[in-house]
Design a protein around this motif. Structure first.
Motif, short mmCIF file in Angstrom:
data_model
loop_
_atom_site.label_atom_id
_atom_site.label_comp_id
_atom_site.label_asym_id
_atom_site.label_seq_id
_atom_site.Cartn_x
_atom_site.Cartn_y
_atom_site.Cartn_z
N CYS A 17 35.33 42.47 46.10
CA CYS A 17 35.72 42.87 44.75
C CYS A 17 37.09 42.30 44.40
CB CYS A 17 35.74 44.39 44.63
SG CYS A 17 34.10 45.17 44.70
N GLY A 18 37.95 42.20 45.40
CA GLY A 18 39.30 41.68 45.18
C GLY A 18 39.33 40.22 44.79
N LYS A 19 38.26 39.50 45.10
CA LYS A 19 38.19 38.10 44.70
C LYS A 19 38.09 37.97 43.19
CE LYS A 19 36.13 36.48 49.03
NZ LYS A 19 34.95 35.89 49.69
N VAL A 20 37.61 39.02 42.53
CA VAL A 20 37.57 39.04 41.07
C VAL A 20 38.94 39.47 40.54
CG1 VAL A 20 36.42 39.99 39.04
CG2 VAL A 20 35.11 39.62 41.15
N HIS A 21 39.46 40.57 41.09
CA HIS A 21 40.82 41.03 40.77
C HIS A 21 41.21 42.11 41.75
CE1 HIS A 21 44.21 42.87 38.55
NE2 HIS A 21 44.38 41.65 38.08
N GLN A 22 42.47 42.17 42.10
CA GLN A 22 42.96 43.13 43.08
C GLN A 22 42.66 44.57 42.67
OE1 GLN A 22 44.42 42.58 46.18
NE2 GLN A 22 44.14 44.80 46.36
N SER A 23 42.70 44.85 41.39
CA SER A 23 42.48 46.23 40.93
C SER A 23 41.10 46.74 41.31
CB SER A 23 42.67 46.32 39.42
OG SER A 23 41.74 45.50 38.73
N TYR A 24 40.10 45.86 41.37
CA TYR A 24 38.75 46.29 41.73
C TYR A 24 38.67 46.62 43.22
CZ TYR A 24 38.00 44.09 37.21
OH TYR A 24 38.11 43.74 35.89
N ARG A 104 50.16 55.41 34.86
CA ARG A 104 48.83 55.44 35.45
C ARG A 104 48.86 54.69 36.78
NH1 ARG A 104 44.37 57.00 32.88
NH2 ARG A 104 45.37 56.76 30.83
N LEU A 105 48.32 55.29 37.83
CA LEU A 105 48.40 54.70 39.16
C LEU A 105 47.66 53.37 39.24
CD1 LEU A 105 49.33 55.13 42.15
CD2 LEU A 105 47.05 56.10 42.56
N LEU A 106 46.44 53.34 38.77
CA LEU A 106 45.62 52.13 38.84
C LEU A 106 45.20 51.70 37.45
CD1 LEU A 106 44.10 50.04 40.64
CD2 LEU A 106 42.15 51.61 40.62
N THR A 107 45.45 50.45 37.13
CA THR A 107 45.02 49.89 35.84
C THR A 107 44.22 48.62 36.08
OG1 THR A 107 47.09 48.65 35.64
CG2 THR A 107 47.01 50.84 34.61
N GLY A 108 43.53 48.18 35.06
CA GLY A 108 42.72 46.98 35.16
C GLY A 108 43.56 45.71 35.05
N ARG A 120 31.80 47.83 37.45
CA ARG A 120 30.40 47.38 37.55
C ARG A 120 30.20 46.02 36.88
NH1 ARG A 120 27.15 50.71 33.69
NH2 ARG A 120 28.11 49.18 32.29
N ASP A 121 30.68 45.90 35.67
CA ASP A 121 30.46 44.67 34.91
C ASP A 121 31.29 43.50 35.44
OD1 ASP A 121 28.77 46.18 33.35
OD2 ASP A 121 30.22 46.47 31.72
N ALA A 122 32.54 43.77 35.75
CA ALA A 122 33.44 42.69 36.16
C ALA A 122 33.07 42.10 37.51
CB ALA A 122 34.88 43.19 36.18
N THR A 123 32.64 42.96 38.43
CA THR A 123 32.31 42.49 39.78
C THR A 123 30.84 42.09 39.93
OG1 THR A 123 31.79 44.73 40.55
CG2 THR A 123 34.08 43.97 40.79
N LYS A 124 30.04 42.33 38.86
CA LYS A 124 28.59 42.15 38.98
C LYS A 124 28.09 42.95 40.18
CE LYS A 124 28.47 37.62 36.70
NZ LYS A 124 29.87 37.69 36.21
N TRP A 125 28.40 44.22 40.14
CA TRP A 125 28.28 45.13 41.27
C TRP A 125 26.92 45.07 41.96
CZ3 TRP A 125 31.75 48.35 43.72
CH2 TRP A 125 31.21 49.30 44.60
N ASP A 126 25.85 45.21 41.20
CA ASP A 126 24.52 45.29 41.82
C ASP A 126 24.20 44.04 42.64
OD1 ASP A 126 24.20 47.77 40.70
OD2 ASP A 126 23.00 47.05 39.00
N ALA A 127 24.53 42.88 42.09
CA ALA A 127 24.29 41.64 42.81
C ALA A 127 25.21 41.53 44.02
CB ALA A 127 24.49 40.43 41.89
N LEU A 128 26.46 41.98 43.85
CA LEU A 128 27.45 41.88 44.91
C LEU A 128 27.05 42.72 46.12
CD1 LEU A 128 30.25 40.90 45.88
CD2 LEU A 128 31.20 42.95 44.81
#
Length: 216
Positions: A17-24, A104-108, A120-128
């Protein structure tokens, strides 16, 4: 509800997930190691992290509503305290140290609220998760993972109930996925023993001097 088997698997998912962005990646680690809902992670503020007592206080949840984002009490309407586990320390230190308590502790990626739908959308969760060999894992499954690990570690059920914020012990029991890997290890050990017996039994005729019919 699917739960991850171990910390290495969780780390692999977080790194992917971090390969998309660290926040994920942070979202994954926070949900699992705080055994919390995605909406509760979205509602965390820097001041909710107490390094002196080594706890994170879950006070609120933030989620999309019909008129935009909604921030309200937790699902159980109770404040609860979750211990800071060692493997979560680096994440919390990076997110909290040197920042104002009300932030806010965690932001996008763009500084906005990070919701479970965004992840879900950013990481393409189901496929991932399918690619990683965990096709049944949902974002809420991360909370189940944390609950399972705490139970397997021997945390008393009534303490776990407080950490998860459940009204009844029965609800807490429903979140547990007892570790059965010791049964698989026992089966492997037994199979090796029985296979050894089979091998010895197969070898006996060849090792004998003569068969009964030839010895007469």
């Amino acid at each position: 509800m699917h739960a991850l088997k171990d910390l290495a698997t969780l780390t692999s998912l977080a790194e992917a997930c971090g390969k998309v962005h660290q926040s994920y990646s942070d979202f994954v680690m926070l949900c699992a190691l705080l055994a919390s809902r995605g909406s509760e992670i979205a509602g965390l503020q820097v001041g909710d992290v107490d390094w002196d007592q080594r706890i994170v206080t879950i006070r609120r949840q933030t989620f999309p509503g019909s008129g935009g984002l909604v921030t309200k009490q937790t699902k159980g309407r109770e404040i609860r305290h979750v211990p800071i586990l060692q493997h979560l320390e680096p994440v919390l230190q990076r997110l909290a140290v040197g920042r104002a308590p009300e932030e806010r502790l965690l932001t996008g990626p763009r500084g906005g609220v990070l919701t479970t739908a965004t992840v879900r959308d950013a990481t393409k969760w189901d496929a991932l998760v399918s690619q990683l060999g965990m096709p049944n894992l949902t974002r809420h499954g991360l909370r189940h993972t944390g609950a399972t690990w705490l139970a397997d570690a021997g945390i008393p059920l009534h303490v776990l109930q407080g950490i998860l914020g459940h009204k009844s012990l029965e609800t807490t029991r429903g979140y547990l996925h007892p570790d059965t890997r010791h049964l698989a290890d026992a089966a492997a050990q037994a199979n090796a023993f029985l296979s050894g017996q089979d091998a010895k039994g197969t070898e006996r005729p060849a090792q004998g001097s003569r068969s009964p019919s030839l010895s007469r």
